[in-house]
Scaffold this motif. Structure first.
Motif, PDB file in Angstrom:
ATOM      1  N   ARG A  33       0.905  -0.921  -0.014  1.00  0.00           N
ATOM      2  CA  ARG A  33      -0.011  -0.109  -0.093  1.00  0.00           C
ATOM      3  C   ARG A  33       0.768   1.141   0.056  1.00  0.00           C
ATOM      4  O   ARG A  33       1.861   1.213   0.296  1.00  0.00           O
ATOM      5  CB  ARG A  33      -1.017  -0.136   1.082  1.00  0.00           C
ATOM      6  N   CYS A  34       0.470   2.324  -0.551  1.00  0.00           N
ATOM      7  CA  CYS A  34       1.295   3.477  -0.858  1.00  0.00           C
ATOM      8  C   CYS A  34       0.376   4.894   0.007  1.00  0.00           C
ATOM      9  O   CYS A  34      -0.884   4.685   0.149  1.00  0.00           O
ATOM     10  CB  CYS A  34       1.235   3.888  -2.208  1.00  0.00           C
ATOM     11  N   GLU A  35       1.102   5.737   0.250  1.00  0.00           N
ATOM     12  CA  GLU A  35       0.822   6.750   0.870  1.00  0.00           C
ATOM     13  C   GLU A  35      -0.091   7.552  -0.046  1.00  0.00           C
ATOM     14  O   GLU A  35      -1.263   8.151   0.523  1.00  0.00           O
ATOM     15  CB  GLU A  35       1.785   7.848   1.299  1.00  0.00           C
ATOM     16  N   CYS A  36      -0.183   7.370  -1.191  1.00  0.00           N
ATOM     17  CA  CYS A  36      -1.232   8.037  -2.291  1.00  0.00           C
ATOM     18  C   CYS A  36      -2.727   7.625  -2.145  1.00  0.00           C
ATOM     19  O   CYS A  36      -3.519   8.073  -2.888  1.00  0.00           O
ATOM     20  CB  CYS A  36      -0.649   8.160  -3.552  1.00  0.00           C
ATOM     21  N   GLY A  37      -2.701   6.153  -1.453  1.00  0.00           N
ATOM     22  CA  GLY A  37      -3.834   5.491  -1.438  1.00  0.00           C
ATOM     23  C   GLY A  37      -3.979   4.361  -2.428  1.00  0.00           C
ATOM     24  O   GLY A  37      -5.020   3.767  -2.216  1.00  0.00           O
ATOM     25  N   ALA A  38      -2.906   4.338  -3.219  1.00  0.00           N
ATOM     26  CA  ALA A  38      -2.982   3.076  -4.033  1.00  0.00           C
ATOM     27  C   ALA A  38      -2.533   1.807  -3.129  1.00  0.00           C
ATOM     28  O   ALA A  38      -2.052   1.721  -2.286  1.00  0.00           O
ATOM     29  CB  ALA A  38      -1.811   3.284  -5.067  1.00  0.00           C
ATOM     30  N   LYS A  39      -3.059   0.790  -3.854  1.00  0.00           N
ATOM     31  CA  LYS A  39      -2.674  -0.714  -2.983  1.00  0.00           C
ATOM     32  C   LYS A  39      -2.739  -1.894  -4.144  1.00  0.00           C
ATOM     33  O   LYS A  39      -3.283  -1.611  -5.102  1.00  0.00           O
ATOM     34  CB  LYS A  39      -3.729  -1.171  -1.899  1.00  0.00           C
ATOM     35  N   SER A  43      -2.438 -10.880  -3.773  1.00  0.00           N
ATOM     36  CA  SER A  43      -1.382 -11.206  -2.864  1.00  0.00           C
ATOM     37  C   SER A  43      -0.375 -12.048  -3.806  1.00  0.00           C
ATOM     38  O   SER A  43      -0.863 -12.509  -4.741  1.00  0.00           O
ATOM     39  CB  SER A  43      -2.037 -12.096  -2.136  1.00  0.00           C
ATOM     40  N   ASP A  44       0.698 -11.877  -3.345  1.00  0.00           N
ATOM     41  CA  ASP A  44       1.774 -12.672  -4.136  1.00  0.00           C
ATOM     42  C   ASP A  44       2.947 -12.944  -3.090  1.00  0.00           C
ATOM     43  O   ASP A  44       2.804 -12.615  -1.929  1.00  0.00           O
ATOM     44  CB  ASP A  44       2.383 -11.686  -5.105  1.00  0.00           C
ATOM     45  N   THR A  45       4.213 -13.398  -3.686  1.00  0.00           N
ATOM     46  CA  THR A  45       5.077 -13.831  -2.856  1.00  0.00           C
ATOM     47  C   THR A  45       5.851 -12.372  -2.419  1.00  0.00           C
ATOM     48  O   THR A  45       5.656 -11.370  -3.085  1.00  0.00           O
ATOM     49  CB  THR A  45       5.960 -14.692  -3.495  1.00  0.00           C
ATOM     50  N   LYS A  46       6.588 -12.465  -1.384  1.00  0.00           N
ATOM     51  CA  LYS A  46       7.534 -11.046  -1.131  1.00  0.00           C
ATOM     52  C   LYS A  46       8.184 -10.248  -2.068  1.00  0.00           C
ATOM     53  O   LYS A  46       8.242  -9.267  -2.581  1.00  0.00           O
ATOM     54  CB  LYS A  46       8.089 -11.352   0.077  1.00  0.00           C
ATOM     55  N   ALA A  47       9.030 -11.233  -3.048  1.00  0.00           N
ATOM     56  CA  ALA A  47      10.031 -10.761  -4.197  1.00  0.00           C
ATOM     57  C   ALA A  47       8.931  -9.967  -5.126  1.00  0.00           C
ATOM     58  O   ALA A  47       9.287  -8.873  -5.352  1.00  0.00           O
ATOM     59  CB  ALA A  47      10.825 -11.738  -4.571  1.00  0.00           C
ATOM     60  N   ASP A  48       7.992 -10.641  -5.641  1.00  0.00           N
ATOM     61  CA  ASP A  48       7.037 -10.107  -6.379  1.00  0.00           C
ATOM     62  C   ASP A  48       6.062  -8.942  -5.962  1.00  0.00           C
ATOM     63  O   ASP A  48       6.157  -7.943  -6.609  1.00  0.00           O
ATOM     64  CB  ASP A  48       5.966 -11.260  -7.027  1.00  0.00           C
ATOM     65  N   THR A  49       5.944  -8.794  -4.718  1.00  0.00           N
ATOM     66  CA  THR A  49       5.101  -7.827  -4.292  1.00  0.00           C
ATOM     67  C   THR A  49       6.013  -6.688  -4.134  1.00  0.00           C
ATOM     68  O   THR A  49       5.541  -5.408  -4.367  1.00  0.00           O
ATOM     69  CB  THR A  49       4.473  -8.068  -2.595  1.00  0.00           C
ATOM     70  N   GLU A  50       7.436  -6.829  -3.956  1.00  0.00           N
ATOM     71  CA  GLU A  50       8.298  -5.760  -3.768  1.00  0.00           C
ATOM     72  C   GLU A  50       8.534  -5.012  -5.032  1.00  0.00           C
ATOM     73  O   GLU A  50       8.536  -3.935  -5.223  1.00  0.00           O
ATOM     74  CB  GLU A  50       9.607  -6.146  -3.082  1.00  0.00           C
ATOM     75  N   TYR A  51       8.514  -5.943  -6.065  1.00  0.00           N
ATOM     76  CA  TYR A  51       8.768  -5.410  -7.438  1.00  0.00           C
ATOM     77  C   TYR A  51       7.641  -4.934  -7.945  1.00  0.00           C
ATOM     78  O   TYR A  51       7.683  -3.718  -8.546  1.00  0.00           O
ATOM     79  CB  TYR A  51       8.903  -6.837  -8.152  1.00  0.00           C
ATOM     80  N   ASN A  52       6.599  -5.291  -7.562  1.00  0.00           N
ATOM     81  CA  ASN A  52       5.142  -4.476  -7.958  1.00  0.00           C
ATOM     82  C   ASN A  52       5.048  -3.331  -7.351  1.00  0.00           C
ATOM     83  O   ASN A  52       4.758  -2.003  -8.000  1.00  0.00           O
ATOM     84  CB  ASN A  52       3.935  -5.420  -7.707  1.00  0.00           C
ATOM     85  N   ALA A  53       5.442  -3.208  -6.114  1.00  0.00           N
ATOM     86  CA  ALA A  53       5.546  -1.820  -5.359  1.00  0.00           C
ATOM     87  C   ALA A  53       6.235  -0.771  -5.982  1.00  0.00           C
ATOM     88  O   ALA A  53       6.178   0.400  -6.193  1.00  0.00           O
ATOM     89  CB  ALA A  53       5.628  -2.058  -4.107  1.00  0.00           C
ATOM     90  N   GLN A  54       7.326  -1.418  -6.523  1.00  0.00           N
ATOM     91  CA  GLN A  54       8.432  -0.468  -6.985  1.00  0.00           C
ATOM     92  C   GLN A  54       7.865   0.019  -8.490  1.00  0.00           C
ATOM     93  O   GLN A  54       8.143   1.175  -8.746  1.00  0.00           O
ATOM     94  CB  GLN A  54       9.915  -1.193  -7.269  1.00  0.00           C
ATOM     95  N   ARG A  55       7.386  -0.873  -9.076  1.00  0.00           N
ATOM     96  CA  ARG A  55       6.817  -0.295 -10.567  1.00  0.00           C
ATOM     97  C   ARG A  55       5.730   0.775 -10.172  1.00  0.00           C
ATOM     98  O   ARG A  55       5.741   1.606 -11.268  1.00  0.00           O
ATOM     99  CB  ARG A  55       6.071  -1.542 -11.190  1.00  0.00           C
ATOM    100  N   HIS A  56       4.836   0.589  -9.287  1.00  0.00           N
ATOM    101  CA  HIS A  56       4.066   1.714  -8.922  1.00  0.00           C
ATOM    102  C   HIS A  56       4.610   2.826  -8.842  1.00  0.00           C
ATOM    103  O   HIS A  56       4.251   4.015  -9.315  1.00  0.00           O
ATOM    104  CB  HIS A  56       3.185   1.100  -7.709  1.00  0.00           C
ATOM    105  N   GLN A  57       5.718   2.852  -7.921  1.00  0.00           N
ATOM    106  CA  GLN A  57       6.466   4.131  -7.676  1.00  0.00           C
ATOM    107  C   GLN A  57       7.308   4.560  -8.958  1.00  0.00           C
ATOM    108  O   GLN A  57       7.064   5.807  -9.257  1.00  0.00           O
ATOM    109  CB  GLN A  57       7.727   3.698  -6.841  1.00  0.00           C
ATOM    110  N   TRP A  58       7.714   3.788  -9.889  1.00  0.00           N
ATOM    111  CA  TRP A  58       8.378   4.296 -11.226  1.00  0.00           C
ATOM    112  C   TRP A  58       7.180   4.795 -12.060  1.00  0.00           C
ATOM    113  O   TRP A  58       7.357   5.958 -12.685  1.00  0.00           O
ATOM    114  CB  TRP A  58       8.820   2.988 -11.654  1.00  0.00           C
ATOM    115  N   ARG A  59       6.116   4.256 -12.166  1.00  0.00           N
ATOM    116  CA  ARG A  59       5.029   4.772 -12.818  1.00  0.00           C
ATOM    117  C   ARG A  59       4.529   6.247 -12.331  1.00  0.00           C
ATOM    118  O   ARG A  59       4.264   7.006 -13.373  1.00  0.00           O
ATOM    119  CB  ARG A  59       3.620   3.790 -13.041  1.00  0.00           C
TER     120      ARG A  59
END
Length: 75
Positions: A33-39, A43-59
């Protein structure tokens, strides 16, 4: 001779109690989840979730905060 050894090994293996520790049947799952309200939408594994969170930040562009990854318990 080899057949006797194999039979003895098979017999010994079948007579041993199943005392091995059970592995956790459900692996730990994570979401973000992000401070901007996005989430995360799933659900996924930790590594995949971390990558997806980083992709959100990049976008979102420069200066956007990194989303927080957390363990999710479906119970």
């Amino acid at each position: 001779m080899i057949k006797k050894i194999l039979r003895a090994l098979a017999r010994a293996a079948s007579q041993q109690p199943d005392s091995a520790p059970k592995r956790h049947s459900n692996p730990m799952i994570y979401r973000w989840r992000c401070e901007c309200g996005a989430k995360s939408r799933g659900s996924d594994t930790k590594a995949d979730t971390e990558y997806n969170a980083q992709r959100h930040q990049w976008r979102e562009g420069v200066g956007h905060p990194m989303p927080k990854v957390y363990a999710f318990d479906e119970a």
